[in-house]
Design a protein around this motif. Structure first.
Motif: not given
Length: 304
Positions: A73, A100, A108, A110, A142
């Motif tokens: 992202n 998501a 993820v 980010h 993440y």
């Protein structure tokens, strides 16, 4: 990370997203982008599938993420404008994270910012902190990357400092200019993002380059590299903002905002951490000295 996995990148036709997508393609992955842009010229020659960034359509957003192993992202807005606002970017990104998770995305990566804080009065840094918490609480694996200033071919800040040095007889810095920056090359950030996409441990990383400059040093260094040794004077933040507003009106853009000035002067683009990027801004700038700042780089133009 297995080859031929599907990876989704927000804004692969934009700035940092383009470099992330290119590195993923080089590793043999399938790449999809969800984006609001339709480029005139496709930099990937059809290798990247693109879906609309439909924040207002949850089911469509889930479908765009279905089957992806990793979401990268890069979506955000630099300042508030009639067509986009920080609070909307926060809400949209939370929708993206929820989609998501529903789509079964495993991880993820980010892109945030250095020194985010939910206690900050600056919407940029506050909003980034809210999103970091939302991602941590999502239950997904993440990696949060916290860059300061990016530089590269499509950069705005470094380019426009060079542009001002080329165009103006004297250049001002806000206050004494002692506040610091640690610029990271955009492709170094992309390399870090892809490396973290292949990892499994949840982590937060300060994504900074190998050189640290005070703002005054940065301006002087760029001037020296492009051969424009302008006098650098200290101005009050209010006077500096007024001058930058005039420049912005002349070029049809937002040159800098009051919040950006406040964030700079609060030393929020500096962290005491080892570098994660290896490319030196000074080396890169010397290689591109002939073109750096030759044309103004417009934030609003990029969004249009």
């Amino acid at each position: 990370m297995k080859q031929n996995e599907l990876h989704v990148v927000t804004g692969a036709f934009g700035y940092s997203g383009k470099y992330i997508a290119q590195r993923l393609l080089e590793q043999g992955h399938r790449v999809r982008t969800i984006t609001s842009k339709q480029p005139v010229l496709d930099p990937f020659q059809g290798q990247v599938e693109h879906h609309p960034l439909a924040f207002d359509n949850h089911n469509q957003l889930v479908a765009s993420l279905r089957g992806a192993s990793v979401l990268y992202n890069t979506y955000w807005v630099r300042f508030n404008h009639a067509n986009f606002k920080h609070i909307e970017a926060v809400d949209n990104t939370i929708r993206l994270f929820k989609a998501a998770k529903e789509a079964g995305v495993q991880r993820v990566v980010h892109v945030s910012i250095t020194n985010p804080s939910e206690e900050s009065t600056l919407e940029y840094f506050h909003g980034k902190a809210v999103l970091e918490r939302a991602l941590r609480e999502s239950g997904m694996s993440y990696a949060i990357l916290r860059p300061t200033v990016l530089f590269g071919k499509e950069d705005i800040l470094i380019n426009n400092i060079a542009w001002a040095l080329r165009k103006l007889p004297v250049v001002g810095v806000f206050g004494d200019g002692s506040y610091r920056l640690q610029p990271i090359y955009v492709d170094d950030l992309a390399q870090l993002a892809v490396e973290q996409g292949a990892a499994t441990e949840s982590r937060t990383i300060n994504a900074i380059g190998p050189e640290t400059f005070s703002y005054r040093e940065l301006v002087a260094t760029i001037g020296s590299i492009i051969g424009k040794h302008r006098p650098i004077i200290s101005v009050s933040p209010n006077l500096g903002y007024l001058a930058c507003s005039v420049i912005g009106k002349l070029v049809g853009d937002v040159f800098i905002t009051r919040e950006e000035i406040e964030g700079l002067m609060a030393d929020l683009l500096y962290v005491d951490a080892p570098p994660t990027g290896s490319t030196r801004l000074t080396d890169w700038a010397r290689k591109h000295a002939a073109t750096l700042g030759a044309a103004y780089a417009s934030e609003l133009g990029r969004r249009r």
